[in-house]
Enzyme design. Structure first.
Site, PDB file in Angstrom:
ATOM      1  CD1 TRP A   1      57.350 -27.232  37.031  1.00 37.94           C
ATOM      2  CD2 TRP A   1      57.444 -25.070  36.524  1.00 37.94           C
ATOM      3  NE1 TRP A   1      56.568 -27.019  35.924  1.00 37.94           N
ATOM      4  CE2 TRP A   1      56.607 -25.713  35.593  1.00 37.94           C
ATOM      5  CE3 TRP A   1      57.649 -23.688  36.405  1.00 37.94           C
ATOM      6  CZ2 TRP A   1      55.976 -25.033  34.558  1.00 37.94           C
ATOM      7  CZ3 TRP A   1      57.022 -23.018  35.374  1.00 37.94           C
ATOM      8  CH2 TRP A   1      56.204 -23.677  34.464  1.00 37.94           C
TER       9      TRP A   1
ATOM     10  CD  GLU B   1      52.936 -29.384  17.606  1.00 37.14           C
ATOM     11  OE1 GLU B   1      51.980 -28.649  17.306  1.00 37.14           O
ATOM     12  OE2 GLU B   1      53.896 -29.007  18.298  1.00 37.14           O
TER      13      GLU B   1
ATOM     14  CD  GLU C   1      56.171 -22.795  16.834  1.00 31.68           C
ATOM     15  OE1 GLU C   1      56.027 -23.935  17.269  1.00 31.68           O
ATOM     16  OE2 GLU C   1      55.726 -21.793  17.422  1.00 31.68           O
TER      17      GLU C   1
ATOM     18  CG  HIS D   1      39.324 -33.623  -2.381  1.00 26.12           C
ATOM     19  ND1 HIS D   1      38.348 -34.043  -3.250  1.00 26.12           N
ATOM     20  CD2 HIS D   1      39.584 -34.672  -1.581  1.00 26.12           C
ATOM     21  CE1 HIS D   1      38.008 -35.298  -2.970  1.00 26.12           C
ATOM     22  NE2 HIS D   1      38.763 -35.706  -1.947  1.00 26.12           N
TER      23      HIS D   1
END
Ligand code: AGP
Length: 608
Positions: free
Chosen positions: A74, A481, A488, A504
């Site tokens: 990697w 996040e 998900e 609001h």
């Protein structure tokens, strides 16, 4: 993060080493290679690309020999290529090395060697080690490796063999993991247990600062100063699949728990002892930083959320106007970008089609392009003028965790570097950032203790249809996040918004028992966030706060509190995200979902 494998014994080494590398491919997969000793000579076979390509090469040109080392890469120094693939040798081919991690002072070592006439075949830090070991070699590989690593600084693990001593491997651990497997008349060595588990369950873990000398008949561990080490063997009881995930049920959880190490890697060699910041692949031309009038951040998904933190930082600390735009929107817009704009394109994969397109548009308009990415050699890194690699190692779970956190670390480093060059960084803030960043891996470790509570709280969230996340400033950026993580993988609808925005409109959706997660770490807007808690509590919400361990007020307002260690407010995103990742994970687990591969999603979105 890379994978290392070694074997010495009576069997053919190459198939054993390649098989071990296959089980370590989750640690890296941009190139691979092996070196085998046949008793007389060392043969190196290596290639860019996945392990399957190396296996193909070895089918065409088999190599015989009873000891061997291998590597799946990697990339951190030098793009993925045949010549940068491991193993690396000295010019005479006497010593061969595979290595995982970073040699921080490799440039100065390389310059010294080059000044003495050395020529290098790659751009890697590893090759420097092969040169050093060969220069130090006088008939004893153990001593040569010991002397060579005495000159190297960094966090790494390495394994070396030499032509003159067949059947011997010497390995060193400096932070990066290393285990020895004890077989019957044979020995194994690997970055992680899964590589050797189907040969032996008898394991010895090498600790930091230790050197191990291995032959087919045994092993000997010493500290680098020569002190002998006695180490008990471990009997591994996990099955192979579990072991690949380090014993964790899912890669996502493993990656959450890797965040302290990933952060250490991201900071390594960049935030120096004396407080200097060195970003090795960022080379702004003279005057560019002084003339910078805008930072334009573009990204998608979690990377975009990292950008939201970046905007807060850059505007607050550098006073440079900063915009964050979804790449899929920006690519079709008419953004105001010019030569005095710095475009920061953020992408874990460096291959997200929308981010590449938006970055391309910025370049076309004359902006300098800085990539903040996890993948060395990715398209984004190649197309950018400057790159800051996050060094999180491969992220396997679709839900991004450690890549996000290391993106944030990259942004803090950038803020320090740009702020100092412009002369705008308040010295007190500078000192806070430096000290705080140094301590952040330990704080992340402490924040992970929230898991036990997250498991219990997950039960409350698992049966709900909607969850709301709120916060202000940096807390809002983190809330967004946290909300994405929740939706998900748990498939529970969730929405995040600034705490002041609730009234609001969204407040109409808050009824008895509605879960509202509040991130509350920012002292300057603390009371304002408390007001928002009171608004939702008045409508019957169940409030879960993420707050500092020493915040005595918050428990008076919230129903439950997930505690995080105290850090300077400016650094809070680096710890406040962790309980939210753990909460999302455990809600998804309680709902029985396929956490690493959630429905309808892909790790890299390479189409529009
Ligand atoms: C986050 O958990 C997702 N995997 C997704 O939002 C991701 O961050 C987005 O697709 C961008 O990917 P990139 O960082 O590889 O560009």
């Amino acid at each position: 993060m890379c994978g290392i494998m070694g074997y010495v014994g009576p069997r053919e080494a190459a198939p054993i080493v390649v098989d071990g590398l296959r089980r370590l491919e989750y640690r890296g997969y941009d190139s691979a290679g092996i070196a085998v000793h046949d008793g007389t000579a060392l043969t190196v076979t290596k290639t860019e690309g996945k392990l399957a390509r190396l296996a193909g090469l070895l089918d065409e040109h088999p190599v015989a020999g009873r000891s061997g080392i291998g590597h799946t890469r990697w990339a951190t120094h030098g793009a993925p290529s045949d010549r940068n693939a491991h193993p690396h040798t000295d010019p005479g081919g006497e010593v061969v090395v595979v290595h995982n991690g970073i040699i921080e002072n490799f440039l100065s070592l390389r310059e010294t060697l080059a000044a003495a006439g050395a020529e290098f075949a790659s751009e890697t830090d590893t090759e420097v080690l092969a040169h050093l070991i060969a220069l130090e070699y006088d008939g004893d590989l153990l001593e040569a490796v010991r002397r060579a690593v005495g000159m190297a600084e960094g966090a790494y693990a390495l394994v070396a063999m030499c032509r003159q001593e067949p059947g011997r491997m010497v390995a060193v651990r400096m932070i990066s993991p290393l285990v020895v497997g004890i077989g019957d008349g044979e020995m194994f060595l690997a970055s992680d247990v899964p590589a050797i588990l189907h040969h032996t369950r008898d394991i010895v873990v090498i600790d930091n600062g230790e050197i191990v000398d291995i032959t087919a008949d045994g092993w000997k561990i010493e500290k680098l100063d020569g002190t002998p080490v006695e180490r008990d063997r471990l009997e591994i009881t996990w099955d192979a699949e579990q072991a690949e995930r380090g014993g964790y049920p899912h890669f996502m959880l493993k990656e959450i728990f890797e965040q302290a190490n990933a952060t250490t890697e991201t900071l390594s060699g960049r935030l120096l002892e004396d407080g200097r910041v060195v970003l090795e692949d960022v080379h702004f031309p003279p005057g560019f930083v002084a003339g910078l009038d805008k930072i334009w951040i573009t990204a998608c998904g979690t990377a975009y959320h990292a950008g939201l933190v970046g905007k807060e930082l850059f505007e607050r600390l550098l006073r440079i106007p900063t915009e964050v735009g979804y790449a899929h929107e920006l690519r079709y817009s008419d953004p105001i970008i010019q030569g005095t704009t710095l475009t920061l394109a953020i992408s874990q994969s460096g291959e997200t089609a929308d981010t590449l397109a938006a970055a391309g548009l910025a370049k076309e308009r004359g902006s300098r392009l800085l990539a903040l990415t996890n993948v060395v050699g990715s398209t984004l890194s190649r197309e950018s003028t400057d790159v800051l690699y996050t060094r999180a190692g491969p992220e396997i779970a679709v839900a991004s965790t450690k890549a996000y956190l290391t993106m944030l670390v990259g942004e803090y480093l950038l803020a320090l570097a740009i702020g100092r060059e412009r002369g705008v960084l308040d010295p007190a803030i500078d000192a806070t950032l430096v000290a705080g960043l140094r301590g952040i891996p330990a704080k992340i470790g402490e924040a992970l203790a929230a898991e036990e509570q997250a498991v219990v709280l997950a039960g409350r969230f698992a049966g709900r249809d909607d969850v709301y996340f709120i916060g202000r400033g940096l807390d809002h950026a983190v809330a967004v996040e946290g909300s994405l993580k929740m939706k998900e993988i748990s498939y529970v609808h969730s929405e995040a918004m600034p705490a002041g925005e609730l009234k609001h409109g969204t407040l109409a959706l808050v009824t008895e028992g509605t879960p509202v997660v509040v991130v509350i770490t920012q002292g300057d807007v603390y009371d304002k966030t408390v007001s928002a808690i009171q608004e939702v509590k008045a409508r019957g919400a169940f409030v879960l706060a993420v707050a500092y361990e020493d915040d005595e007020q918050v428990a008076k307002h919230a129903d439950e509190v997930l505690r995080i260690p105290r850090v300077p407010d400016v650094l809070s995103p680096l710890v406040s995200i962790i309980p939210l990742q753990l909460l999302a994970y455990h809600v998804a687990a309680a709902r029985g979902h396929d956490i690493d591969q959630p429905r309808n999603l892909a790790k890299s979105v390479t189409v529009e």
